[in-house]
Design an enzyme around this catalytic site. Structure first.
Site, PDB file in Angstrom:
ATOM      1  CE  LYS A  62      -4.438  -1.326   0.324  1.00 32.47           C
ATOM      2  NZ  LYS A  62      -5.538  -0.792  -0.515  1.00 32.47           N
ATOM      3  CB  SER A 314      -0.577  -8.325  -1.286  1.00 35.43           C
ATOM      4  OG  SER A 314      -1.459  -8.988  -0.392  1.00 35.43           O
TER       5      SER A 314
END
Length: 413
Positions: A62, A314
């Protein structure tokens, strides 16, 4: 005061905008490694590679989109700073990106957000506000705060955020030019949108597959119904980072155009994937980060022989208590731990003989509890509960059979 927001961005998302984003964030985020896994290649076929965004700053991808967004619009941000909503990873990404840019940040997190992610967000300089039973409710609160002079940063439905996340695909295809398949976790769709645009532009024949937790199948249902569809999650998922009840409008348009398929994985396979990554590759992945491996474990996705597949890991922000539960349950499920209750004659040497038998059967004692005062058993009998480390389910069956042959009255717990 008028609400300050960048909305969804007005620019088109192209390979050029993704490359420009990569240039802006270069040196400010980590160029994470792409590693080949011989073990997973043997287990699942094809050639399996892991893109380790769990090693990124803040422990997740992110930071890429957040850094791009803030740096690109730095001059537009007022004294109130930025506000965002997230269950954890976007929160930390925005908080650190803001801190590095010298901007104040306020992060709204749902009530179920993990304590470790709340504390990490504070540690990166963000002011944490707990509000909402879902990410959608937290988003509403964040947008309310944006009306008080703060600039809202959407976690996924934003062109600049998407472009920043797309830099991952550029790195993958620089390191593995002939990748055939990229498996990507999908929640709101920002990550897979950026990756799909970049990957499909560079290699039109590459497959991009989204993987989502079955308990909150918003992207899957949207693709199935051909429109953005809100779902009610059946339960909290250990893949909390992708527990998003509705994909974005912008991201869905990109998903429909560029993503080949979206599949679902169950909680037990996500948990097994976390444990497998930890044991086999020494990689700590959170639930959302492990769903790509879960898709292979469950055989939801089968990699054709000879094809090169990249699993995007991720993020790695997993609560320590949750990790402990996953490991414990995983060991029991896969026959690595057994628990049994044995009734013994309460005479000298009885327990010693039982433990000798356990040692002979090559099991390791982890815990033992010896209780003489158990209701409804004879006074000359004691109850022993033992937890053993074992090799497999077959080993457990062998131990049970041998103890029964030896005359022990026992039951598995």
């Amino acid at each position: 005061m008028e609400k300050t927001s960048w909305g969804k961005g007005t620019q088109m998302i192209t390979i050029d905008t993704i490359q420009q984003a990569a240039t802006i964030i270069k040196g400010r985020v980590i160029r994470t490694p792409l590693v080949h896994s011989p073990t997973f290649s043997r287990m699942f076929g094809g050639e399996i590679y892991l893109k380790l965004e769990n090693l990124q700053k803040t422990g997740a991808f992110k930071i890429r989109g957040a850094t791009h967004k803030l740096l690109k619009h730095l001059k537009k941000i007022g004294s109130g700073g930025v506000v965002a909503a997230s269950a954890g990873n976007h929160a930390q990404g925005v908080a650190l990106a803001a801190k590095q840019a010298g901007i104040a940040s306020t992060i709204v997190m749902p009530e179920w957000a993990s304590i470790s992610k709340q504390e990490a967000t504070r540690g990166y300089g963000g002011k944490v506000v707990i509000a909402g039973q879902s990410v959608a409710e937290s988003l509403s609160k964040a947008q309310e705060l944006a009306g008080k002079g703060k600039t809202f940063v959407h976690p996924f439905d934003d062109a600049d955020i998407i472009a920043g996340q797309g830099s991952i695909a550029l790195e993958i295809l620089e390191d593995l030019k002939h990748a055939d398949i990229i498996l990507v976790p999908i929640g709101g769709g920002g990550l897979i949108s950026g990756i799909a645009v970049a990957a499909k532009t560079i290699r039109p024949d590459i497959k991009v597959i989204g993987v989502q937790a079955a308990v909150c199948p918003s992207a899957f249902e949207s693709c199935r119904q051909g429109k953005v569809t809100k779902v009610e999650s059946e339960a909290l998922s250990i893949a909390d980072g992708i527990t998003v009840k509705q994909t974005g409008e912008l991201t869905f348009k990109i998903i429909r155009k560029y993503v080949d398929e979206v599949v679902l994985v169950e909680e037990q396979h996500i948990a097994a994937a976390i444990l497998m990554l930890l044991e086999r590759k020494k990689v700590l992945a959170e639930g959302a980060g492990a769903v790509t491996l879960a898709a292979l474990l469950s055989r939801t996705i089968v990699i054709p022989s000879g094809k090169k597949a990249v699993l995007l890991i991720s993020g790695g922000n997993l609560d320590s208590p949750l990790l402990g539960r996953i490991i414990g349950k995983g060991l029991v499920t896969h026959g690595r731990i057994m628990r049994l209750r044995v009734h013994l004659s309460d005479t000298p040497g009885s327990l010693s003989r039982l433990l000798d038998q356990v040692a002979y059967l090559k099991a390791n004692v982890l815990h033992i509890y010896h209780d003489r005062n158990v209701k409804d058993i004879p006074i000359n009998i004691s109850c022993v509960e033992i937890e053993l480390e074992t090799r497999s389910s077959a080993h457990i069956d062998h131990i049970c059979g041998e103890l029964q042959k030896a005359g022990y009255e026992m039951e598995l717990k």
